[in-house]
Write a protein that holds these residues in place. Structure first.
Motif, short mmCIF file in Angstrom:
data_model
loop_
_atom_site.label_atom_id
_atom_site.label_comp_id
_atom_site.label_asym_id
_atom_site.label_seq_id
_atom_site.Cartn_x
_atom_site.Cartn_y
_atom_site.Cartn_z
N LEU A 1 -118.21 -4.91 -27.77
CA LEU A 1 -117.40 -4.59 -28.97
C LEU A 1 -116.84 -6.13 -30.25
N TRP B 1 -115.61 6.17 -27.48
CA TRP B 1 -114.55 6.01 -26.52
C TRP B 1 -113.86 4.14 -25.69
N ILE B 2 -114.57 3.06 -26.43
CA ILE B 2 -113.56 2.09 -25.75
C ILE B 2 -112.58 1.81 -27.49
N ARG B 3 -112.85 2.37 -29.34
CA ARG B 3 -111.59 2.35 -29.41
C ARG B 3 -110.87 3.33 -28.98
N LEU C 1 -109.85 4.35 -26.58
CA LEU C 1 -109.13 4.02 -25.18
C LEU C 1 -107.86 3.00 -26.06
N GLU C 2 -108.90 1.85 -26.99
CA GLU C 2 -107.55 1.06 -27.37
C GLU C 2 -106.44 1.76 -28.19
N ASP C 3 -106.59 2.73 -29.57
CA ASP C 3 -105.62 3.23 -29.56
C ASP C 3 -105.34 4.50 -28.73
N PRO D 1 -108.93 2.32 -17.65
CA PRO D 1 -109.32 2.34 -18.93
C PRO D 1 -107.93 2.40 -20.03
N SER D 2 -107.35 1.62 -21.17
CA SER D 2 -106.16 2.22 -21.56
C SER D 2 -105.91 1.21 -22.55
N LYS D 3 -105.62 1.96 -23.03
CA LYS D 3 -104.69 0.73 -24.30
C LYS D 3 -104.07 -0.27 -23.92
N ILE E 1 -120.19 5.04 -27.11
CA ILE E 1 -119.29 3.49 -25.90
C ILE E 1 -118.47 3.46 -26.97
N THR E 2 -118.81 2.98 -28.43
CA THR E 2 -117.95 2.32 -29.29
C THR E 2 -116.34 3.50 -29.71
N SER F 1 -114.38 8.10 -17.89
CA SER F 1 -115.85 8.46 -17.73
C SER F 1 -116.34 8.26 -16.62
N GLY G 1 -118.47 -2.58 -22.62
CA GLY G 1 -118.46 -1.80 -23.57
C GLY G 1 -117.38 -2.49 -24.57
N TRP G 2 -116.08 -3.16 -23.85
CA TRP G 2 -115.20 -4.03 -25.23
C TRP G 2 -115.75 -4.93 -25.22
N PHE H 1 -106.68 -2.91 -22.77
CA PHE H 1 -107.14 -3.84 -23.42
C PHE H 1 -106.55 -4.76 -24.32
N ILE I 1 -117.52 0.14 -16.76
CA ILE I 1 -118.89 0.81 -17.95
C ILE I 1 -117.51 0.09 -19.40
N GLU I 2 -116.44 0.48 -18.82
CA GLU I 2 -115.24 0.29 -20.64
C GLU I 2 -115.58 -1.20 -20.52
#
Lengths: 275, 416
Positions: free
Chosen positions: B57, A179-181, A183-185, B17-19, A176-177, A195, B53-54, B22, B49-50
């Protein structure tokens, strides 16, 4: 404290050095003598822990399970990152693939990360076996990159992301980490990858000791770690690099988070420490 | 989870879910308070999910999802401590905007200007909200009393309004051909002026980076001052080279005097030496030059430069005056500074002979003995006038008359 407490960690990335330097300085500045040694793989670290050459091991979940099994239960998990609890694996695919659930994987190419990565390989196999009634008809593609690091580098997960991007596979499993990163990047254009499955929560890393280690030392180590203030700039820097918001004590509840992995590793014959 | 009151809602439409999703989340959580619940309203039915997860984190708590009409409400509780030291202002309009005349003095950046700048004030100023963990700059000049000068906003506006252009505002082609003796004297004087203007440009430059930008008006004013000095260097250089002459000689005494000023590392002492003593005396010199310059174009150059310098003196006087008001024992330190400088200057015991002769020739109108003698007497008169005006300024900043006399007497024979 007379003897220097020796801690082991795996050098999966250059930032591991500043992380442990900060922690070592934090301990030493407060009169607790601590030093660390870096290993190139978890297998060596487990051997050193079990033979008493190091006192504490910063273990992955796979390394924890092996330590537990190989020592016949004579190890203890002291504490973990808040982000180690309720960790999950995610199955991802291109939004255009038409894959909406595990059932849709029949006849498809599914990417798995390093064979020693809980999040990208060991547990995904178990979840596929549990959730899909067509497991034998899924074409598993292995990305065994960075073996010995137990998925710490995320390298095999990025290989899976690349492979999906390049249509080499239809779907794959990552943590999951990552995956989130990803997406964030903005690793992919918005909405291109999505997903379609997320696993139950399990547990990730922990600080493992032999239960023969003096309880006072165990307690002192735990308290020293817990006393780190996430708002102190240098601690904040260390926590950001190590990927946590705060340290938390491992209780029985958290230990349950390793059960599914223990089961999967037994089923997949991964208990030996000789990879 | 419906009964959990959220304080902030962010609308994300059909953003997957995307940059960009977030980014919105990140910022909403940055400005929220610890414990606040943030609602994400999305047309996407499953971004759980996202979001979960976010939240994990980042150390926040994902609370769950409810269906709304054609969209979904996801809620996350912020568990980390507040990220900013306060809330940014909003619904505030600066005075003077409506009349298209917003002045620096109309700014209301904070209720009061603190006597010490906040520790976390980096390269930013009053009213800007700082994020936790911002680097610590440790500006040397972080106390109001060390830098502040009350009319600084007004002086800054004035400084801008009275800017002039050393290329277009001077009728360069109207400078007449002067007698070579006189022209050489003008060129020597211009040489000396350029040297002094360099000190007036470099000294504030040395301090600007040490002044806490919390007191933003000061570095702004000082940069306008530096711009003035740059223009003076330009205009005096052009004048020296305008008419068959060019730069002349720099004397050891001039450079020694400027060096002693340049080496001063205490801002108040430096401000005292440069603006009150130096530029104050310099204004008298410029008045003298304006009076005796043989042509109107050069007179104008001097007049415009003098107007700028008077503004600099006004800043210095108010700055040193308020610093003394805050701490009267500073007077002694300033006195010692003046005397120390005198001691240093005494190692070479003479005035700048080249400059003085040039001033005498200029004021006398030539170098024949009669004109030269007349001019020399006028220069002596100027020195006395400089002394008197220095005493006035020293009294103005808070010295008693005797001390003012004493301190003025030891001022450098270089004037600046």
């Amino acid at each position: 404290m007379q003897k220097t407490l020796m801690l082991g960690a795996v050098a999966y990335d250059p930032k591991v050095i500043p992380i442990w330097d900060i922690i070592r300085d934090y301990f030493n500045d407060r009169g607790f003598r601590l030093d660390y040694v870096l290993f190139s793989n978890y297998e060596a670290q487990i051997e050193y822990l079990l033979s008493g050459k190091i006192d504490v091991a910063w273990n992955t979940n796979v390394a924890w399970v092996r330590s537990y099994e190989l020592s016949k239960g004579k190890v203890k998990a002291l504490l973990m990152r808040d982000t180690d609890i309720d960790f999950k694996s995610v199955f991802i695919t291109k939004a255009s693939s038409g894959i909406k659930s595990v059932e849709d994987l029949k006849g498809k190419r599914f990417g798995l990360g390093s064979g020693d990565s809980a999040q990208a390989a060991i547990l995904p196999i178990k979840y596929l076996q549990n959730e899909s009634n067509c497991f034998d008809e899924i074409n598993l593609v292995r990305y065994n990159s960075d073996m010995g690091k137990h998925g710490d580098t995320g390298r095999s997960e990025f290989d899976i992301l690349d492979a999906i991007k390049n249509n080499e596979i239809d779907a794959g499993a990552i943590g999951i980490t990552t995956w989130i990163r990803a997406l964030e990047d903005g690793l992919f254009p918005s909405g291109v990858i999505e997903s379609f499955y997320v696993s139950e929560g399990y547990c990730h890393c922990n600080f493992t000791v032999l239960d023969s280690l003096d309880e006072k030392i165990q307690e002192a180590f735990t308290q020293m770690m817990l006393s780190q203030d996430p708002n102190d700039p240098i601690i904040k820097k260390m926590m950001q690099m190590e990927g946590l918001n705060k340290w938390v004590v491992t209780t029985n509840k958290e230990l349950e988070g390793y059960e599914v992995l223990t089961q999967a590793m037994k089923e997949q014959d991964l208990m030996k420490n000789n990879q | 989870m419906n009964n959990l009151n959220h304080s902030i809602s962010i609308f994300t439409g059909n953003i997957p879910p995307s940059k960009e999703l977030f980014l919105k989340l990140e910022n909403a959580f940055l400005v929220a308070n610890k414990g606040e619940i943030i609602e994400i309203i999305s047309q996407k039915s499953n971004i759980e999910i996202e979001l979960r997860g976010w939240a994990r984190l980042r150390g926040h708590e994902y609370l769950g999802r409810t269906s709304l009409k054609e969209q979904f409400s996801y809620k996350i509780k912020k568990l980390s401590k507040n990220s900013f030291t306060g809330k940014a202002s909003w619904n505030k309009k600066m005075n003077g905007i409506d009349s298209s005349n917003p002045k620096m003095k109309d700014l209301e950046l904070s209720d009061t200007i603190l006597s010490k700048a906040p520790e976390d004030n980096g390269l930013l100023t009053r009213g800007i909200v700082t994020q936790e963990g911002t680097p610590f700059y440790d500006f040397e000049l972080s106390h109001k009393e060390l830098v502040w000068s009350e009319p600084v906003s007004i002086l800054y506006e004035e400084g801008k309004n009275l800017q002039w252009n050393a290329t277009t505002d001077i009728p360069w082609n109207e400078i007449p051909n002067l007698d070579p003796v006189l022209e050489r004297a003008v060129c020597q004087i211009m040489t000396y002026l350029v040297e002094n203007e360099f000190s007036a440009l470099y000294i504030p430059g040395k301090f600007i980076s040490k002044i806490n930008p919390y007191y933003m008006e000061i570095p702004l004013f000082l940069s306008s001052l530096m711009n003035d000095e740059a223009r003076h260097i330009e205009v005096f250089t052009k004048r020296a080279n305008a008419n068959g002459g060019g730069f002349q000689y720099s004397s050891e005494i001039t450079q020694r005097s400027l060096y002693s000023l340049f080496k001063e590392d205490d801002y108040i002492k430096s401000s005292f030496l440069l603006h009150v003593m130096g530029e104050g005396t310099f204004v008298d010199l410029l008045g003298f030059l304006e009076k005796y310059m043989p042509d109107d174009a050069t007179k104008k150059i001097i007049r415009l430069a003098k107007r700028d310098e008077m503004r600099h003196v006004a800043y210095g006087i108010e700055h040193v005056k308020s610093a003394i008001q805050q701490n009267p024992s500073r007077i002694n330190a300033l006195k010692n500074t003046a005397f120390k400088r005198k001691e240093f200057m005494d190692e070479v015991s003479s005035e700048s002979s080249m400059l003085l002769e040039s001033l005498a020739i200029l004021a006398g109108g030539g170098d024949n003995p009669i004109a030269y003698k007349r001019g020399f007497d006028l220069v002596e008169e100027l020195k006395e006038k400089m002394n008197q005006n220095r005493i006035k300024r020293l009294i103005d900043i808070g010295m008693d008359e005797d001390l003012a006399n004493e301190v003025s007497q030891v001022h450098t024979p270089n004037f600046m």
